[in-house]
Design a protein around this motif. Sequence first.
Motif, PDB file in Angstrom:
ATOM      1  N   PRO A 229       0.816  -1.221   0.000  1.00  0.00           N
ATOM      2  CA  PRO A 229       0.000   0.000   0.000  1.00  0.00           C
ATOM      3  C   PRO A 229       0.848   1.270   0.000  1.00  0.00           C
ATOM      4  CG  PRO A 229      -0.100  -1.091   2.141  1.00  0.00           C
ATOM      5  CD  PRO A 229       0.595  -2.030   1.205  1.00  0.00           C
ATOM      6  N   GLU A 230       2.079   1.198   0.545  1.00  0.00           N
ATOM      7  CA  GLU A 230       2.951   2.379   0.592  1.00  0.00           C
ATOM      8  C   GLU A 230       3.469   2.743  -0.799  1.00  0.00           C
ATOM      9  OE1 GLU A 230       3.936  -0.564   0.811  1.00  0.00           O
ATOM     10  OE2 GLU A 230       6.101  -0.820   0.639  1.00  0.00           O
ATOM     11  N   SER A 234      -0.179   8.057  -4.405  1.00  0.00           N
ATOM     12  CA  SER A 234      -0.720   9.055  -5.325  1.00  0.00           C
ATOM     13  C   SER A 234      -1.485   8.311  -6.420  1.00  0.00           C
ATOM     14  CB  SER A 234       0.448   9.825  -5.961  1.00  0.00           C
ATOM     15  OG  SER A 234       0.079  10.307  -7.237  1.00  0.00           O
ATOM     16  N   ALA A 235      -2.584   8.925  -6.879  1.00  0.00           N
ATOM     17  CA  ALA A 235      -3.381   8.302  -7.948  1.00  0.00           C
ATOM     18  C   ALA A 235      -2.512   8.001  -9.165  1.00  0.00           C
ATOM     19  CB  ALA A 235      -4.524   9.223  -8.336  1.00  0.00           C
ATOM     20  N   TYR A 236      -1.434   8.805  -9.332  1.00  0.00           N
ATOM     21  CA  TYR A 236      -0.581   8.655 -10.515  1.00  0.00           C
ATOM     22  C   TYR A 236       0.390   7.476 -10.414  1.00  0.00           C
ATOM     23  CZ  TYR A 236      -2.713  13.141 -11.059  1.00  0.00           C
ATOM     24  OH  TYR A 236      -3.659  14.128 -11.134  1.00  0.00           O
ATOM     25  N   ASN A 237       0.409   6.792  -9.255  1.00  0.00           N
ATOM     26  CA  ASN A 237       1.211   5.570  -9.145  1.00  0.00           C
ATOM     27  C   ASN A 237       0.544   4.421  -9.893  1.00  0.00           C
ATOM     28  OD1 ASN A 237       1.863   6.312  -5.674  1.00  0.00           O
ATOM     29  ND2 ASN A 237       3.273   6.579  -7.384  1.00  0.00           N
ATOM     30  N   HIS A 238      -0.779   4.522 -10.108  1.00  0.00           N
ATOM     31  CA  HIS A 238      -1.512   3.413 -10.726  1.00  0.00           C
ATOM     32  C   HIS A 238      -1.161   3.330 -12.213  1.00  0.00           C
ATOM     33  CE1 HIS A 238      -4.771   0.832 -12.065  1.00  0.00           C
ATOM     34  NE2 HIS A 238      -5.001   0.531 -10.800  1.00  0.00           N
ATOM     35  N   ARG A 246      -9.927   9.779 -16.605  1.00  0.00           N
ATOM     36  CA  ARG A 246     -10.903  10.109 -17.651  1.00  0.00           C
ATOM     37  C   ARG A 246     -12.293   9.651 -17.232  1.00  0.00           C
ATOM     38  NH1 ARG A 246      -7.438   8.666 -21.532  1.00  0.00           N
ATOM     39  NH2 ARG A 246      -8.361   6.604 -21.764  1.00  0.00           N
ATOM     40  N   LEU A 247     -12.355   8.433 -16.652  1.00  0.00           N
ATOM     41  CA  LEU A 247     -13.654   7.892 -16.242  1.00  0.00           C
ATOM     42  C   LEU A 247     -14.231   8.648 -15.051  1.00  0.00           C
ATOM     43  CD1 LEU A 247     -12.950   4.054 -16.568  1.00  0.00           C
ATOM     44  CD2 LEU A 247     -14.363   5.479 -18.066  1.00  0.00           C
ATOM     45  N   ASN A 248     -13.340   9.140 -14.185  1.00  0.00           N
ATOM     46  CA  ASN A 248     -13.792   9.788 -12.952  1.00  0.00           C
ATOM     47  C   ASN A 248     -12.914  11.014 -12.662  1.00  0.00           C
ATOM     48  OD1 ASN A 248     -14.890  10.403 -10.533  1.00  0.00           O
ATOM     49  ND2 ASN A 248     -14.398   8.466  -9.529  1.00  0.00           N
ATOM     50  N   GLU A 253      -6.847  12.712  -5.819  1.00  0.00           N
ATOM     51  CA  GLU A 253      -5.508  12.437  -6.360  1.00  0.00           C
ATOM     52  C   GLU A 253      -4.690  11.574  -5.400  1.00  0.00           C
ATOM     53  OE1 GLU A 253      -3.354  15.571  -8.320  1.00  0.00           O
ATOM     54  OE2 GLU A 253      -5.223  16.619  -8.781  1.00  0.00           O
ATOM     55  N   GLU A 254      -5.321  11.199  -4.305  1.00  0.00           N
ATOM     56  CA  GLU A 254      -4.627  10.298  -3.377  1.00  0.00           C
ATOM     57  C   GLU A 254      -4.651   8.880  -3.917  1.00  0.00           C
ATOM     58  OE1 GLU A 254      -6.461  10.341   0.450  1.00  0.00           O
ATOM     59  OE2 GLU A 254      -5.518  12.235   0.967  1.00  0.00           O
ATOM     60  N   GLY A 255      -3.622   8.123  -3.613  1.00  0.00           N
ATOM     61  CA  GLY A 255      -3.619   6.698  -3.947  1.00  0.00           C
ATOM     62  C   GLY A 255      -4.416   5.927  -2.901  1.00  0.00           C
ATOM     63  N   GLU A 256      -4.935   4.790  -3.308  1.00  0.00           N
ATOM     64  CA  GLU A 256      -5.804   4.016  -2.407  1.00  0.00           C
ATOM     65  C   GLU A 256      -5.046   3.457  -1.204  1.00  0.00           C
ATOM     66  OE1 GLU A 256      -7.847   1.029  -4.798  1.00  0.00           O
ATOM     67  OE2 GLU A 256      -8.417   2.575  -6.234  1.00  0.00           O
ATOM     68  N   GLY A 257      -3.737   3.273  -1.358  1.00  0.00           N
ATOM     69  CA  GLY A 257      -2.965   2.693  -0.257  1.00  0.00           C
ATOM     70  C   GLY A 257      -2.838   3.613   0.937  1.00  0.00           C
TER      71      GLY A 257
END
Length: 286
Positions: A229-230, A234-238, A246-248, A253-257
Amino acid sequence: MQALILTGFGINCEEEFAAAYRLAGAQATIVHLNQVLHGQVSIHDFDILNFPGGFSFGDDLGSGVVLANKLRYRQTGAGGRTLLDDIKEFIAAGKFVLGICNGFQVLVKLGLLPNLSGHVTPEVTLTHNASGRYEDRWVTLRVNPLTQTPFLKGIDTLEVPVRHGEGRLVISDPAIQQRIEAAGLNCLSYLDAAGDGTGVYPFNPNGAALNCAGLTDPTGQVFGLMPHPEAFLSAYNHPDWARRRRLNPSASEEGEGLQIFKNIVAHITHSRTAATAAENEFATQS
Ligand SMILES: NC(=O)CC[C@H](N)C(=O)O
């Protein structure tokens, strides 16, 4: 809220770990294991003890084994005292321990997870992936609704990367498996593309028993997981961030971890505020 993050001897995820705590609002201190073993730093000055991922001691003898043995057998003080004695006291004081990937392997080899007996002896193990290969991919996880651990509060599913060679949980005693399930200690499981729990490769990257990606102890204070998770702060790590945005477009902008770290920081801060309020009330009454 003070997080101690161990490093040294081939641990290599300590900076991501520290970034996670800082983004979650805590102080993070990276400390070499020797500083703790030699008594220069005390774990008791911290609220949460963290074992990051990496290749401690080159994975010799099996991932996490040598580090676990250092904690169990290396004398840190008079009378044969070890760091494990300190860790037991740390947990008994209501504090928290988190291990990710190699850190999870350490906690399992040490017996801090799942620790059904309370005696900190190994009850399950983590070994080579069923594929026989190092697996480096993104997986989807579901949180077991039975879990009591504050780390996973309010989380249903999350995507995270895995990168490991020895992530297959093996539970050789059916009675232990049954107790782990009954207590909800297998707190994270791998999902397939339809969102169902699965043992099928590559959704389950390692062939783990119970599709298990993470365990807690019965108190919920000790938590370990194979995925990272670490590495999703950031969302941009995905890898698919552009399509996801684009979809959402209004998504955070936070990552889920990051939520796991925010959860534990909030939990510890809240418990401390509640304890101070209770002390103040006691002081006013007496
Ligand atoms: N990323 C990691 O922490 C890897 C853990 C361990 N070295 C393994 O390969 O299984």
